[in-house]
Design an enzyme around this catalytic site. Sequence first.
Site, PDB file in Angstrom:
ATOM      1  N   CYS A  79       0.838  -1.205   0.000  1.00 34.04           N
ATOM      2  CA  CYS A  79       0.000   0.000   0.000  1.00 34.04           C
ATOM      3  C   CYS A  79       0.878   1.261   0.000  1.00 34.04           C
ATOM      4  O   CYS A  79       1.494   1.571  -1.005  1.00 34.04           O
ATOM      5  CB  CYS A  79      -0.985  -0.043   1.166  1.00 34.04           C
ATOM      6  SG  CYS A  79      -2.320   1.159   1.007  1.00 34.04           S
ATOM      7  N   HIS A 170      -3.134  -5.153   1.478  1.00 33.51           N
ATOM      8  CA  HIS A 170      -2.499  -5.415   2.776  1.00 33.51           C
ATOM      9  C   HIS A 170      -2.485  -6.920   3.053  1.00 33.51           C
ATOM     10  O   HIS A 170      -3.422  -7.438   3.671  1.00 33.51           O
ATOM     11  CB  HIS A 170      -3.292  -4.726   3.896  1.00 33.51           C
ATOM     12  CG  HIS A 170      -3.137  -3.245   3.925  1.00 33.51           C
ATOM     13  ND1 HIS A 170      -2.256  -2.612   4.769  1.00 33.51           N
ATOM     14  CD2 HIS A 170      -3.755  -2.272   3.230  1.00 33.51           C
ATOM     15  CE1 HIS A 170      -2.347  -1.298   4.586  1.00 33.51           C
ATOM     16  NE2 HIS A 170      -3.237  -1.065   3.649  1.00 33.51           N
ATOM     17  N   GLU A 172      -0.874  -8.515   5.182  1.00 36.46           N
ATOM     18  CA  GLU A 172      -0.696  -8.781   6.617  1.00 36.46           C
ATOM     19  C   GLU A 172      -2.015  -8.741   7.393  1.00 36.46           C
ATOM     20  O   GLU A 172      -2.066  -9.155   8.551  1.00 36.46           O
ATOM     21  CB  GLU A 172       0.310  -7.781   7.208  1.00 36.46           C
ATOM     22  CG  GLU A 172      -0.217  -6.377   7.459  1.00 36.46           C
ATOM     23  CD  GLU A 172      -0.421  -5.509   6.214  1.00 36.46           C
ATOM     24  OE1 GLU A 172      -0.876  -4.369   6.392  1.00 36.46           O
ATOM     25  OE2 GLU A 172      -0.146  -5.965   5.081  1.00 36.46           O
TER      26      GLU A 172
END
Length: 196
Positions: A79, A170, A172
Amino acid sequence: MVKIGVLGLQGAVREHVKSVEASGAEAVVVKRIEQLEEIDGLILPGGESTTMRRLIDKYAFMEPLRTFAKSGKPMFGTCAGMILLAKTLIGYEEAHIGAMDITVERNAFGRQKDSFEAALSIEGVGEDFVGVFIRAPYVVEVADNVEVLSKHGDRMVAVRQDQFLAASFHPELTDDHRVTAYFVEMVKEAKMKKVV
């Protein structure tokens, strides 16, 4: 075991640390310039890119990050991290780290789509990876030496150039650690090359 740093100035730092550890590598939160010497690869997490740039400048991280990019050690930008790695940003005159031959547009999916999830097919990673997009940028243009790993519709959302990896989404923020594991493998390969 490889040691992967997560730039700890702002953004989804804790989630990246968890994902790196789940992928079998050691994670280090990088808050001091000298820590860059101790790691084998670096993740630039998502967050707010202008805030992150301000903090990078405040703590004099920009030149050390550019030096790290030239060292051959892998870097992964998610990002806002993708924005930091791009050589060209639409609407901006200068790049940040500027390590990847890509042109990126910020907040590219529009305000009405501030955040959404999409199932992605990612080259080298697999199918049905849930991409979490939050005010996400996307790659508008790539040079010939950049590999496009994933698209959402007709928009490029994951790219690789040599030791650099960048994603609009994202990885994660899910419990699927395949994208992080892919980066861990990149770091292992780069480390092996240095040893030889």
